[in-house]
Design a protein around this motif. Sequence first.
Motif, mmCIF file in Angstrom:
data_model
loop_
_atom_site.group_PDB
_atom_site.id
_atom_site.type_symbol
_atom_site.label_atom_id
_atom_site.label_comp_id
_atom_site.label_asym_id
_atom_site.label_seq_id
_atom_site.Cartn_x
_atom_site.Cartn_y
_atom_site.Cartn_z
ATOM 1 N N LEU A 1 0.842 -1.208 0.000
ATOM 2 C CA LEU A 1 0.000 0.000 0.000
ATOM 3 C C LEU A 1 0.869 1.247 0.000
ATOM 4 O O LEU A 1 0.593 2.239 -0.700
ATOM 5 N N SER A 2 1.955 1.181 0.789
ATOM 6 C CA SER A 2 2.867 2.321 0.824
ATOM 7 C C SER A 2 3.445 2.559 -0.563
ATOM 8 O O SER A 2 3.571 3.702 -1.015
ATOM 9 N N ARG A 3 3.786 1.440 -1.257
ATOM 10 C CA ARG A 3 4.360 1.581 -2.597
ATOM 11 C C ARG A 3 3.358 2.285 -3.521
ATOM 12 O O ARG A 3 3.696 3.199 -4.275
ATOM 13 N N ASP A 4 2.071 1.881 -3.461
ATOM 14 C CA ASP A 4 1.051 2.499 -4.331
ATOM 15 C C ASP A 4 0.877 3.989 -4.017
ATOM 16 O O ASP A 4 0.718 4.814 -4.919
ATOM 17 N N LEU A 5 0.911 4.271 -2.709
ATOM 18 C CA LEU A 5 0.762 5.675 -2.309
ATOM 19 C C LEU A 5 1.891 6.519 -2.899
ATOM 20 O O LEU A 5 1.650 7.574 -3.484
ATOM 21 N N ILE A 6 3.089 5.986 -2.759
ATOM 22 C CA ILE A 6 4.224 6.739 -3.292
ATOM 23 C C ILE A 6 4.072 6.922 -4.802
ATOM 24 O O ILE A 6 4.257 8.009 -5.338
ATOM 25 N N ALA A 7 3.648 5.850 -5.474
ATOM 26 C CA ALA A 7 3.500 5.936 -6.929
ATOM 27 C C ALA A 7 2.474 7.004 -7.303
ATOM 28 O O ALA A 7 2.698 7.823 -8.207
ATOM 29 N N SER A 8 1.326 7.047 -6.584
ATOM 30 C CA SER A 8 0.289 8.037 -6.953
ATOM 31 C C SER A 8 0.729 9.456 -6.611
ATOM 32 O O SER A 8 0.434 10.405 -7.342
ATOM 33 N N LEU A 9 1.469 9.570 -5.512
ATOM 34 C CA LEU A 9 1.977 10.910 -5.161
ATOM 35 C C LEU A 9 2.961 11.408 -6.211
ATOM 36 O O LEU A 9 2.933 12.572 -6.609
ATOM 37 N N VAL A 10 3.782 10.526 -6.678
ATOM 38 C CA VAL A 10 4.747 10.921 -7.701
ATOM 39 C C VAL A 10 4.028 11.306 -8.986
ATOM 40 O O VAL A 10 4.342 12.319 -9.614
ATOM 41 N N LYS A 11 3.029 10.500 -9.335
ATOM 42 C CA LYS A 11 2.237 10.856 -10.525
ATOM 43 C C LYS A 11 1.647 12.250 -10.359
ATOM 44 O O LYS A 11 1.689 13.077 -11.260
ATOM 45 N N PHE A 12 1.090 12.459 -9.183
ATOM 46 C CA PHE A 12 0.450 13.746 -8.893
ATOM 47 C C PHE A 12 1.462 14.894 -8.991
ATOM 48 O O PHE A 12 1.202 15.943 -9.546
ATOM 49 N N SER A 13 2.636 14.668 -8.458
ATOM 50 C CA SER A 13 3.607 15.756 -8.400
ATOM 51 C C SER A 13 4.238 16.049 -9.753
ATOM 52 O O SER A 13 4.668 17.155 -10.016
ATOM 53 N N ARG A 14 4.293 15.047 -10.611
ATOM 54 C CA ARG A 14 5.034 15.240 -11.861
ATOM 55 C C ARG A 14 4.136 15.612 -13.020
ATOM 56 O O ARG A 14 4.552 15.585 -14.164
ATOM 57 N N LEU A 15 2.883 16.051 -12.713
ATOM 58 C CA LEU A 15 1.940 16.398 -13.785
ATOM 59 C C LEU A 15 2.436 17.576 -14.605
ATOM 60 O O LEU A 15 2.224 17.655 -15.793
ATOM 61 N N SER A 16 3.103 18.495 -13.950
ATOM 62 C CA SER A 16 3.407 19.765 -14.604
ATOM 63 C C SER A 16 4.451 19.628 -15.700
ATOM 64 O O SER A 16 4.561 20.479 -16.539
ATOM 65 N N GLY A 17 5.204 18.554 -15.677
ATOM 66 C CA GLY A 17 6.300 18.501 -16.634
ATOM 67 C C GLY A 17 5.957 17.858 -17.962
ATOM 68 O O GLY A 17 6.781 17.812 -18.844
ATOM 69 N N SER A 18 4.713 17.412 -18.112
ATOM 70 C CA SER A 18 4.403 16.655 -19.325
ATOM 71 C C SER A 18 4.343 17.545 -20.559
ATOM 72 O O SER A 18 4.210 18.753 -20.470
ATOM 73 N N GLU A 19 4.420 16.889 -21.738
ATOM 74 C CA GLU A 19 4.462 17.652 -22.989
ATOM 75 C C GLU A 19 3.061 18.000 -23.457
ATOM 76 O O GLU A 19 2.138 17.206 -23.340
#
Lengths: 123, 936
Positions: B613-631
């Motif tokens: 569960l911790s792994r999934d949380l980290i994955a979703s947080l990273v997805k959330f945080s890295r939205l701004s850099g997409s093309e």
Amino acid sequence: MKRILIIDDDSAICEMLSYFLSSKGYAVETRNNAVDIESVLEDGNIDLLINDILMPDKDGLEVLMELKGRFDSVPIISISGGLPGNGYDPLRAARHLGAAKTFGKPIDLNELLDGIREVLGEK
Amino acid sequence: MRHILSCFLVVIFFGVCAVSAEVNSEKGVSETVVNYDYNDSSIKVRVGFFNMPPISFINENGLPDGLNIDLLNHIAEENSWELEYVFGNFLECFNRLQSGEIDLIAALAYRPERKGLVSFSRESVFVLHGQLYVRADGVLWGVEDLQGRKIGIVKGDVAGTHFKQMLSESNVSCEFVEFDDYESTFSAVASMEVDAGVVIHTYGLNKADDFNLIETHINFISSTACFATKFGDDLNLLSEIDEQLLFWKHHSDSFYFDMVEKWLIKSHHKHHNLAFLKPLIFCFVVLLALAAIGFVLVIVLRHMVKVRTHELERQFKIKKAIIDGFPGYFASIKNGSIVLWNDCFCDFSKVDPKDFKDTEFKDLFSENSDEIADFINTCLENGQASIDVELFNHSLGRRVPLLVSGKRVEIDGEAYVISVSIDITRQRKIEEILHRLSTIVYVADELITIVGKDRKIIYVNPAFEKKTGFSSEELVGQFAEKFRNRDQDMSIFSDIWETLESGKIIKCCHKNIKKNGMNYIVEATYSPVLDMKGNVEYYVTVQRDISEQILADQKLKESQKLESVSVVAGGVAHELNNMLTPIMGYSQILMDDADLPDRFKVLIKKINSATLLSRDLIASLVKFSRLSGSEMESFDLNDFILNNDKMMRKLCPSNLKVELSLEKVPMPILGDQSDIEQVLTNLLMNAKDAMPNGGTISLSTKLLKSDDLEKTRHYLKEGFDYIQLSFRDTGCGIEKENLELIFDPFYTTKQFDRVIGMGLPTVHRIVHKFDGSISVDSVVGEGTCFNIVLPLDRSMVVEKTVVEQSDEKKCNCDQEIWFVEDDDLIREMMTNALIKNGFSVCSFESAKDCSEFSLANRSAPKLLITDMEFKESDFNGYMLAEFMLQQSAECKVIFISGYDRGAMSENELVKSNALFLKKPFGISGLLSAISAQLNV
């Protein structure tokens, strides 16, 4: 007995993987950095390399690029705790650079074992 | 002039007064004679007298007068006599004396024959003699010439008697005509009734001139003039008179001689001369007065002329100084030539100023000489004209712009043009600055208004008109307050006016209203403009529309919370994952350990799930945080939904139905496709969780035009078109109090071990990244609807028919191209390229996936593009092509491979429908292969 070299800057991970793989009948060697990786491989005893991607001294992707074409006989499994983002996925990049398999941390050991066996042609 | 006239009149007045005073003073003399004061007298004497000037006569005042009268009066005074005068002619006097009516005759000629009738005084007053008078134009006759003439005499007069006697002695006979007195006699001579008249010479001396008569040489002895009483009577009167006369005659300075001189010598001459001199004197006085007046006038006039001359000189000097000192160029032009000019005019010519005279005015303006010639003609014709020219100024050493004004004047019937040229360099500069300033106001993006003291709008700039939709005509003259939004606290405006009226600047934010009724928020600076005295003249307002900024601020605020979470998560993800690795690893090792008792294994398993569960949380947080850099790329939302339909259905359990209702218009949006994929996935997962017992998910798209009222819910940018994506489920719904919380990170109503609460925050963040907006409507027990509004990418709107969506299977069948490639990078890149080029593409990771999809949908593509070999599978590209051609013989195939085509299938059908494309190939290579296969 197949010999596996594990490179990870995190000693705890090295230790854990070493314990696990040794218990599965592999000869495991661990290193915390990839600085003298070539000399180790030149000894010719290594059958599989498991390397971390995000490391401080020498990045895992650098290792992949260095080894490509020179030590193609040694398959590489890349592992990383870094997650895809900003158009960059470290594991995808590793696959492109020649990694046979990639696993994101935290690693499911059963999946890892399957992968190792597959790469070493033991399956 | 008025002064001169009045001086003249005064002078005349004084002249006339002087003359009349002189006349009056003469009258005064005679009046003193008349005013005779009688003393009381015990003896009353009646005195008879007849007209015999200057001895005795009635003067002009009707009083007795004359030499004898004066003497008698004096004697009467001496002797206390009371005199009573009785006037009559000679005979009447004589008879009265005889009859005793009178006591005394004042003057009677001594005649021997009268001795028996009257008593004469012994002393005579003077000697009388007769004289013959004729008219002045007559001839001076001798006695012999009197023959037959008519001669006037006074009846009983002694002179007449003597004359008759003398003529009879000379044997000359005349016709005598008798008159009552001398005056009648002279009158008769003057009127030619008689030829000549005889009178006592003393009378003639006095009166001849009055009648214009002259004396002849004919005179004759008569007698002495004496006082007389009746014979023998009143002898004492005579003796008193004699005594006095005798006394006087013995004293040369006596009254007698004074009187004789007065009446017979001085008086006679005086009287005679006075009469003669009076007009002369009068004329002289008048002349003198006139001369004096003239003199005074000359002095006055000379003075006036001098003053006037001085004044004119002064005026001339002032005018010359004005012309010379005039900050411009003055010239007087006659017949086109300069006749007069001021000093500074010489700046324009190297020519010696003296040589200016008769220079052609237009020649100074070498470049504009034609225009100047026209200008002069216009002046002469229309009376005035003006023209802008440039002229080289030698004094300044540069060309100066001039405003040349001219006016036609007439001097002595000749036409001149007076030309004044002003250097308008400064005005030009000011105009330029003003132009620049006005340009700033005109082109400024800020809304600039000028408001009068009466709070009515005087001016608005074009930006204001554009922003509000009101025209300048609609705004000017209106109260500024009319264009405020009434929903806000209006006290801010009273504060504004109060501050402005005190002369201070005020800055504030408030809401204004547009013509279409919509609001906009402005940041306004109100500045009072003061006049020279410091009084407020009007107000200038500069306003900036900050609606969008406020919108951005709101968005920022909303996302700040998420931002902080995501930044932390992104930074520590790697470390966390590393730390989780041994935890998970050892727990798995322990779980696999056959020696470990089962009760421990249960515990270890819990450690392991928490780690996962911790792994999934980290994955979703990273997805959330890295939205701004997409093309960012442009893609059609409808197409995207259709392309991902499969993925969505895959995620849904069998009890969920997915319905699509897409508006059939192009819906290009700008952003990262994977973002929208996340949105759909998250919403889908949410819906799935809300409908554990099954239900329907409805996905619809709709175009919102810029004026669509639906937009007002979302407070979106003006003038843009938006796409609304509605995602509706028939699930349990959300409690009203929770609606506001659903977008907060980690908020979840679900069980902890199933979800981590980052789904909706991620959706929210993505939508705002697209400059869009999300809202949610929910009814507990009925379902929830998320409305996502995304801006339409106007640059990519192309006319493209959207595939009919009524049959959801058909949508997949109608994908023109199926793309099968196991390399993620190549697949994504090529798929995007083909979509951008207008193709509908459905992509697959493996041949197996593709064949399964085809079977499931019983469909085949128009064109299959497939890799030759697939990792981890023996089902290769040839086999897929054969399979697809079995489904549809129409299907075309393009093989892509890094290997040579040597190993190609022997299947004839595949051969005839397939093309081979060797890697690497560019987009253009692929496109030309596609066009060859599809004949497009």
